[in-house]
Design a protein around this motif. Structure first.
Motif, PDB file in Angstrom:
ATOM      1  N   LEU A 293      17.582  96.540  80.522  1.00 17.05           N
ATOM      2  CA  LEU A 293      18.264  97.754  80.961  1.00 17.05           C
ATOM      3  C   LEU A 293      19.573  97.998  80.221  1.00 17.05           C
ATOM      4  O   LEU A 293      20.128  99.089  80.287  1.00 17.05           O
ATOM      5  CB  LEU A 293      18.565  97.690  82.467  1.00 17.05           C
ATOM      6  N   ASN A 294      20.076  96.986  79.540  1.00 15.69           N
ATOM      7  CA  ASN A 294      21.408  97.066  78.941  1.00 15.69           C
ATOM      8  C   ASN A 294      21.366  97.721  77.565  1.00 15.69           C
ATOM      9  O   ASN A 294      20.853  97.139  76.596  1.00 15.69           O
ATOM     10  CB  ASN A 294      22.016  95.666  78.827  1.00 15.69           C
ATOM     11  N   GLN A 295      21.889  98.937  77.482  1.00 22.24           N
ATOM     12  CA  GLN A 295      21.993  99.638  76.197  1.00 22.24           C
ATOM     13  C   GLN A 295      23.451 100.051  75.956  1.00 22.24           C
ATOM     14  O   GLN A 295      23.748 101.161  75.532  1.00 22.24           O
ATOM     15  CB  GLN A 295      21.073 100.859  76.178  1.00 22.24           C
ATOM     16  N   HIS A 296      24.347  99.132  76.224  1.00 21.98           N
ATOM     17  CA  HIS A 296      25.778  99.381  76.038  1.00 21.98           C
ATOM     18  C   HIS A 296      26.047  99.694  74.566  1.00 21.98           C
ATOM     19  O   HIS A 296      25.575  98.978  73.672  1.00 21.98           O
ATOM     20  CB  HIS A 296      26.596  98.161  76.482  1.00 21.98           C
ATOM     21  N   PRO A 297      26.800 100.770  74.274  1.00 21.61           N
ATOM     22  CA  PRO A 297      27.027 101.144  72.869  1.00 21.61           C
ATOM     23  C   PRO A 297      27.801 100.105  72.068  1.00 21.61           C
ATOM     24  O   PRO A 297      27.739 100.121  70.831  1.00 21.61           O
ATOM     25  CB  PRO A 297      27.821 102.458  72.985  1.00 21.61           C
ATOM     26  N   ASP A 298      28.531  99.200  72.737  1.00 18.84           N
ATOM     27  CA  ASP A 298      29.336  98.206  72.008  1.00 18.84           C
ATOM     28  C   ASP A 298      28.625  96.872  71.858  1.00 18.84           C
ATOM     29  O   ASP A 298      29.231  95.901  71.376  1.00 18.84           O
ATOM     30  CB  ASP A 298      30.679  97.984  72.727  1.00 18.84           C
ATOM     31  N   LEU A 299      27.356  96.798  72.257  1.00 18.71           N
ATOM     32  CA  LEU A 299      26.622  95.543  72.107  1.00 18.71           C
ATOM     33  C   LEU A 299      26.464  95.154  70.642  1.00 18.71           C
ATOM     34  O   LEU A 299      26.675  93.991  70.260  1.00 18.71           O
ATOM     35  CB  LEU A 299      25.240  95.666  72.767  1.00 18.71           C
ATOM     36  N   GLY A 302      29.490  93.747  68.955  1.00 21.50           N
ATOM     37  CA  GLY A 302      29.925  92.435  69.397  1.00 21.50           C
ATOM     38  C   GLY A 302      31.113  92.460  70.333  1.00 21.50           C
ATOM     39  O   GLY A 302      31.673  91.398  70.650  1.00 21.50           O
ATOM     40  N   GLU A 303      31.491  93.646  70.782  1.00 24.21           N
ATOM     41  CA  GLU A 303      32.648  93.762  71.673  1.00 24.21           C
ATOM     42  C   GLU A 303      32.293  93.433  73.119  1.00 24.21           C
ATOM     43  O   GLU A 303      33.183  93.158  73.932  1.00 24.21           O
ATOM     44  CB  GLU A 303      33.242  95.167  71.587  1.00 24.21           C
TER      45      GLU A 303
END
Length: 418
Positions: A293-299, A302-303
């Motif tokens: 479910l995790n589609q964080h733009p900073d993944l 590496g942030e």
């Protein structure tokens, strides 16, 4: 006399009314006709179709009897009796045929029951088969067709079996499309099931004066954002089709009337998560987003880490919801379109198959009964061609007799009134 005729015709009207509903459902599926008239449904159209249908029954009966006659006199007599049985049963009161009217009528194309009722499909199929059998039998008789004609038609008949392969593949793809739609719906539900409780808990925190004072941007935003997410979560597939998918660009700009920009809202959410979920004293409500479910733009930058925990994981989960929202709409459109094509195809076949079956049976009937060697049809036409004046004289004399009877009747009425 009129009452008897009405009672005699009643079972035939019940049969054609049953067939008319299925026929209109077939036409609805094929896009040929509809009972939807503007903003209302006009079921009177079906009654009109049934009346027109009823007027064709004598023609079908005549064709049927004539075709049977060229095969066998006894067969023709039997056919006449079969046609008369429903009316005679109705006149005697022994049995009445009741029209089968469906409880529902599907508007639009692609409905699962747009082939009509079983009884209606049976009525239409039998009548189409009789028409096809009669015309084919008369044609074969007039042409004095033999076994070569039957063998030639068998080539076409057996080739129709290939359609079963095409239909099997087509119907199999429909199931995979339905599974794809269902999977996207489950994915959407999983995304909303993560966000909705988080918004609810954050809203409760914002009711505390101290928390609201220290997080003004977050608390001003979360009121509208929670209502927006809850509303989108309640949308069914129709709502998802006609509404834009929830997006970060829209959600983070909700408090526009308060002059808050999306950057301020994002920073407020990140501070909120960092203060409660990044230190050693983590809040018990902090949770890790499932990897899928995790589609964080900073993944990718590496942030953030996939193992990070959040009190409000809107940055990571909302892109996931956005993707599956749009994907579900596209998948359902493809599914509904394919279902409409399949339904349309079966509607066509419901009309075509009885015609082919009638031709096939007519070849077998000719072999079974043999038929009359001399072409009765050609004999009739030749007799008329040789004696056109005799035919004309008979017609004119009959018309004069009818005209004379009408004139005498009018004369008697006028005399009585005078």
């Amino acid at each position: 006399m009129f009452q008897w005729l009405l009672q005699f015709s009643l079972p035939y009207y019940s049969l054609v009314l049953t067939g008319s509903y299925s026929l209109m459902q077939n036409f609805q599926a094929m896009g040929w006709a509809s009972i939807w008239q503007g903003a209302t449904m006009d079921f009177g159209i079906i009654s009109s179709v049934a009346a027109l249908y009823l007027l064709h029954l004598p023609v079908i009966c005549l064709l049927n009897v004539l075709a049977a006659r060229v095969l066998s006199r006894r067969l023709a007599i039997m056919i006449i009796l079969v046609w008369l049985i429903p009316g005679l049963l109705s006149l005697s009161g022994l049995y009445n045929i009741v029209a089968v009217v469906p409880d529902t009528y599907v508007i639009g194309s692609g409905g699962s029951d747009q082939l009509g009722s079983v009884q209606g499909a049976l009525v239409n199929s039998i009548l189409l088969l009789l028409v096809s059998w009669s015309i084919s039998t008369l044609f074969l008789h007039a042409m004095r067709a033999g076994k070569k004609s039957k063998s030639a038609f068998d080539h076409l008949w057996y080739m129709l079996g290939l359609t079963a392969v095409v239909f099997y593949v087509s119907d199999g793809s429909l199931k995979s499309m339905a599974d794809n739609v269902a999977q996207h719906e489950r994915d959407l539900s999983a995304g909303f099931s993560v966000l909705q409780p988080q918004f609810a808990k954050t809203s409760v925190r914002c009711r505390e004066v101290s928390f609201a004072a220290s997080n003004p941007v977050l608390c001003n935003w979360v009121i509208e954002a929670r209502a927006y997410i809850d509303q989108r979560a309640q949308d069914n597939w129709v709502g998802r089709k006609y509404n834009d998918a929830p997006s970060s660009l829209h959600l983070f700009q909700l408090p526009r009337d308060q002059g808050k920009g999306s950057r301020q809202v994002i920073d407020a959410i990140r501070v909120y998560n960092q203060n409660y979920c990044r230190g050693s004293n983590k809040d018990p409500d902090c949770q890790r987003i499932p990897v899928e479910l995790n589609q964080h733009p900073d993944l990718l930058k590496g942030e953030v880490d996939i193992f990070d925990q959040y009190l409000l994981s809107v940055e990571g989960v909302l892109p996931y919801i956005n993707y599956h929202w749009n994907a579900e709409v596209k998948a359902r459109d493809r599914y509904e379109s394919q279902k409409a094509v399949i339904n349309e195809r079966w509607a066509y076949l419901a009309l075509l198959f009885p015609l082919f079956i009638g031709i096939k049976i007519s070849h077998s009937s000719r072999e079974l009964f043999g038929g009359i060697e001399a072409s009765v049809v050609r004999k009739i036409f030749k007799a008329q061609a040789r004696n056109p004046w005799r035919v004309l004289i008979v017609i004119v004399s009959k018309m004069m007799d009818i005209g004379g009877s009408v004139a005498r009747g009018l004369e008697r009425i006028i005399t009585r009134r005078g």
